[in-house]
Motif scaffolding. Structure first.
Motif, mmCIF file in Angstrom:
data_model
loop_
_atom_site.group_PDB
_atom_site.id
_atom_site.type_symbol
_atom_site.label_atom_id
_atom_site.label_comp_id
_atom_site.label_asym_id
_atom_site.label_seq_id
_atom_site.Cartn_x
_atom_site.Cartn_y
_atom_site.Cartn_z
ATOM 1 N N LEU A 178 0.855 -1.183 0.000
ATOM 2 C CA LEU A 178 0.000 0.000 0.000
ATOM 3 C C LEU A 178 0.889 1.230 0.000
ATOM 4 O O LEU A 178 1.738 1.391 0.872
ATOM 5 C CB LEU A 178 -0.906 0.006 1.234
ATOM 6 N N LYS A 179 0.721 2.082 -1.001
ATOM 7 C CA LYS A 179 1.484 3.323 -1.091
ATOM 8 C C LYS A 179 0.552 4.498 -0.878
ATOM 9 O O LYS A 179 -0.593 4.481 -1.349
ATOM 10 C CB LYS A 179 2.174 3.445 -2.452
ATOM 11 N N ALA A 180 1.038 5.524 -0.194
ATOM 12 C CA ALA A 180 0.220 6.703 0.069
ATOM 13 C C ALA A 180 1.071 7.962 -0.032
ATOM 14 O O ALA A 180 2.232 7.980 0.391
ATOM 15 C CB ALA A 180 -0.416 6.614 1.458
ATOM 16 N N ALA A 181 0.493 8.993 -0.604
ATOM 17 C CA ALA A 181 1.132 10.309 -0.658
ATOM 18 C C ALA A 181 0.091 11.341 -0.237
ATOM 19 O O ALA A 181 -1.010 11.381 -0.793
ATOM 20 C CB ALA A 181 1.648 10.608 -2.057
ATOM 21 N N ILE A 182 0.437 12.152 0.760
ATOM 22 C CA ILE A 182 -0.481 13.155 1.302
ATOM 23 C C ILE A 182 0.215 14.503 1.322
ATOM 24 O O ILE A 182 1.349 14.614 1.815
ATOM 25 C CB ILE A 182 -0.932 12.779 2.724
ATOM 26 N N LYS A 183 -0.447 15.509 0.791
ATOM 27 C CA LYS A 183 0.091 16.864 0.814
ATOM 28 C C LYS A 183 -0.997 17.810 1.307
ATOM 29 O O LYS A 183 -2.157 17.675 0.933
ATOM 30 C CB LYS A 183 0.558 17.293 -0.583
ATOM 31 N N ALA A 184 -0.604 18.765 2.154
ATOM 32 C CA ALA A 184 -1.589 19.713 2.673
ATOM 33 C C ALA A 184 -0.918 21.013 3.074
ATOM 34 O O ALA A 184 0.236 21.024 3.529
ATOM 35 C CB ALA A 184 -2.309 19.115 3.887
ATOM 36 N N GLY A 185 -1.640 22.103 2.903
ATOM 37 C CA GLY A 185 -1.217 23.368 3.474
ATOM 38 C C GLY A 185 -1.800 23.467 4.876
ATOM 39 O O GLY A 185 -2.924 23.017 5.126
ATOM 40 N N VAL A 186 -1.037 24.028 5.822
ATOM 41 C CA VAL A 186 -1.490 24.116 7.218
ATOM 42 C C VAL A 186 -1.283 25.546 7.708
ATOM 43 O O VAL A 186 -0.198 25.906 8.159
ATOM 44 C CB VAL A 186 -0.733 23.128 8.126
ATOM 45 N N ASN A 187 -2.332 26.374 7.578
ATOM 46 C CA ASN A 187 -2.280 27.754 8.077
ATOM 47 C C ASN A 187 -1.022 28.488 7.654
ATOM 48 O O ASN A 187 -0.342 29.111 8.468
ATOM 49 C CB ASN A 187 -2.393 27.755 9.600
ATOM 50 N N GLY A 188 -0.692 28.395 6.394
ATOM 51 C CA GLY A 188 0.501 29.064 5.886
ATOM 52 C C GLY A 188 1.722 28.172 5.868
ATOM 53 O O GLY A 188 2.745 28.540 5.292
ATOM 54 N N GLY A 189 1.649 26.992 6.484
ATOM 55 C CA GLY A 189 2.747 26.027 6.465
ATOM 56 C C GLY A 189 2.413 24.873 5.526
ATOM 57 O O GLY A 189 1.546 24.970 4.667
ATOM 58 N N SER A 190 3.125 23.769 5.699
ATOM 59 C CA SER A 190 2.907 22.630 4.822
ATOM 60 C C SER A 190 3.172 21.329 5.576
ATOM 61 O O SER A 190 3.906 21.300 6.574
ATOM 62 C CB SER A 190 3.820 22.708 3.600
ATOM 63 N N PHE A 191 2.568 20.258 5.081
ATOM 64 C CA PHE A 191 2.737 18.939 5.685
ATOM 65 C C PHE A 191 2.663 17.907 4.568
ATOM 66 O O PHE A 191 1.635 17.777 3.905
ATOM 67 C CB PHE A 191 1.637 18.684 6.722
ATOM 68 N N ASP A 192 3.764 17.189 4.316
ATOM 69 C CA ASP A 192 3.833 16.203 3.242
ATOM 70 C C ASP A 192 4.255 14.851 3.798
ATOM 71 O O ASP A 192 5.197 14.762 4.600
ATOM 72 C CB ASP A 192 4.853 16.620 2.173
ATOM 73 N N VAL A 193 3.564 13.806 3.366
ATOM 74 C CA VAL A 193 3.881 12.450 3.796
ATOM 75 C C VAL A 193 3.923 11.542 2.570
ATOM 76 O O VAL A 193 3.014 11.564 1.726
ATOM 77 C CB VAL A 193 2.837 11.892 4.791
ATOM 78 N N ASN A 194 4.973 10.726 2.478
ATOM 79 C CA ASN A 194 5.055 9.662 1.490
ATOM 80 C C ASN A 194 5.313 8.370 2.246
ATOM 81 O O ASN A 194 6.325 8.245 2.951
ATOM 82 C CB ASN A 194 6.170 9.927 0.475
ATOM 83 N N ALA A 195 4.392 7.420 2.128
ATOM 84 C CA ALA A 195 4.479 6.195 2.920
ATOM 85 C C ALA A 195 4.351 4.968 2.031
ATOM 86 O O ALA A 195 3.623 4.969 1.034
ATOM 87 C CB ALA A 195 3.394 6.172 3.998
ATOM 88 N N ASP A 196 5.059 3.930 2.421
ATOM 89 C CA ASP A 196 5.037 2.656 1.702
ATOM 90 C C ASP A 196 4.865 1.552 2.741
ATOM 91 O O ASP A 196 5.743 1.350 3.580
ATOM 92 C CB ASP A 196 6.341 2.476 0.929
ATOM 93 N N MET A 197 3.724 0.884 2.717
ATOM 94 C CA MET A 197 3.459 -0.176 3.690
ATOM 95 C C MET A 197 3.453 -1.528 2.989
ATOM 96 O O MET A 197 2.733 -1.715 2.008
ATOM 97 C CB MET A 197 2.134 0.051 4.416
ATOM 98 N N MET A 198 4.245 -2.456 3.512
ATOM 99 C CA MET A 198 4.315 -3.801 2.964
ATOM 100 C C MET A 198 3.865 -4.800 4.023
ATOM 101 O O MET A 198 4.205 -4.672 5.200
ATOM 102 C CB MET A 198 5.736 -4.123 2.510
ATOM 103 N N TYR A 199 3.115 -5.796 3.585
ATOM 104 C CA TYR A 199 2.660 -6.868 4.462
ATOM 105 C C TYR A 199 3.439 -8.130 4.147
ATOM 106 O O TYR A 199 3.592 -8.508 2.981
ATOM 107 C CB TYR A 199 1.165 -7.112 4.273
#
Length: 283
Positions: A178-199
Motif C-alpha cells: 500500500l502506497k500513500a502520498a499526502i500533501k496539505a497546506g497548514v495555516n501558511g505552512g505545509s505537511f507532506d507524507v510519502n508512505a510505503d506499507m508492505m505486508y
C-alpha cells in the motif's frame, strides 16, 4: 430501458435509464442514480459482514453517467454525497471477472470536494486501534484479486485537531503493498507524507473472495513546516500534562520545521533519520 433495484434491508435503491446492446457485444450506456440511508449498511448486506465503525456510515447519493461492456465499467460526471460531504469525480473498473481470465480487477477512483471533511469522525474508536496493535492494525482484509488506486482532492480536512487546506491524497493498493502520498497546506505552512506499507503475509479465504494481509511494516518520509498554532496541535498528543503542554507552546512559539524517515510496525515506531528546526535552532 429503465430499471430500479431496491435493497429494503439497507434502505437503499438504484435507478438506471439508458440503452443496452447485447450484440455484437455487451454495451451499456445511461444514467445511474443510487441513494440510501447508510452506505455502511449497504456494504454489510452485499458482503454479509458487519461494517463496524465504518467511514462509509451515513446517508449517501451517487449520480452519474454509466458505461459498461464485457471487460470494464465506469461512472463519469459523478456527483457524490456521503455523510454531508459533497464531491465530484469518476470511478472506473477494468478487468471485470470473466471465465478463463485471471488478471486482477483494477479500480480507479478520482474525487474532488469543496466541503470541509472531518477525518477524525471517520476513524474507528481509539480502543479498536489499541486492540489491533497500537501503531498499526496487525491485519487488513480486502476483496481478493484487486488493484485499487484513489486520488482525492479536498478543499480542507481536519485530522487530530489540525486543519489542512488544499489537501491531496493518493493511494495505491496492489497485492501485499500500500502506497500513500499526502500533501496539505497548514495555516501558511505545509505537511507532506510519502508512505510505503508492505505486508509479509497474504492469506486468501477459502471461498477465494477476500485476502487478509498481516505483519505490516510501514516506511514513511514526513516533511513539515508548521506555524505555532499548528505545531502545538501536532505535539498535543505527546503532552502528558499541562506543564508539558506549556513547554511545547514555549518551544514552538516560532513554529517548527522537520524532516524525518520513520519505520513503523504494529508494536514499534522509530525515527531512522531526521532534522528539526525549532525556535531558530537546528538539531
Amino acid at each position: 430501458v429503465s430499471s430500479k433495484l431496491e435493497l429494503p434491508q439497507a434502505g437503499a435503491s438504484v435507478n438506471g435509464s439508458g440503452s443496452v446492446a447485447l450484440a455484437p457485444s455487451l454495451d451499456v450506456q445511461g444514467e445511474l442514480d443510487t441513494q440510501g440511508k447508510d452506505l455502511a449498511s449497504v456494504m454489510s448486506v452485499l458482503s454479509g459482514k458487519e461494517q463496524a465503525s465504518s467511514p462509509l456510515a451515513g446517508a449517501f447519493h451517487v449520480k452519474g453517467m454509466l458505461t459498461a461492456n464485457k471487460t470494464s465499467a465506469a461512472i463519469r460526471d459523478m456527483n457524490v454525497t456521503l455523510a454531508g460531504v459533497d464531491a465530484t469525480g469518476a470511478v472506473t473498473v477494468d478487468n471485470l471477472p470473466q471465465d478463463g481470465v485471471s488478471a486482477p480487477m483494477q479500480i480507479a477512483l478520482n474525487l474532488k470536494s469543496d466541503s470541509p471533511v472531518n477525518i477524525d469522525s471517520m476513524l474507528p474508536p481509539p480502543s479498536n486501534a489499541k486492540k489491533s496493535g497500537g501503531f498499526l492494525p496487525e491485519t487488513l482484509t480486502l476483496p481478493a484479486g484487486m488493484i485499487v488506486k484513489a486520488d482525492v482532492a479536498l478543499a480542507s480536512a481536519t485530522f487530530k485537531g489540525m486543519t489542512g487546506q488544499k489537501v491531496s491524497v493518493s493511494l495505491m493498493q496492489q497485492h501485499k503493498g500500500l502506497k500513500a502520498a499526502i500533501k496539505a497546506g497548514v495555516n501558511g505552512g505545509s505537511f507532506d507524507v510519502n508512505a510505503d506499507m508492505m505486508y509479509a503475509t497474504a492469506t486468501t479465504s477459502g471461498d477465494g473472495k477476500s485476502t487478509t494481509l498481516s505483519d505490516p511494516t510501514m516506511k514513511a518520509n514526513i516533511v513539515a513546516n508548521l506555524p505555532p498554532a499548528a505545531a502545538q496541535k501536532f505535539l498535543a498528543p505527546f503532552a502528558k500534562d499541562d506543564t508539558a503542554q506549556a513547554n511545547f507552546a514555549r518551544f514552538t512559539s516560532d513554529g517548527i520545521a522537520f524532516a524525518m524517515d520513520t519505520t513503523v510496525t504494529p508494536s514499534t515506531a522509530q525515527i531512522e533519520a531526521g532534522k528539526l528546526k525549532m525556535n531558530g535552532t537546528s538539531f
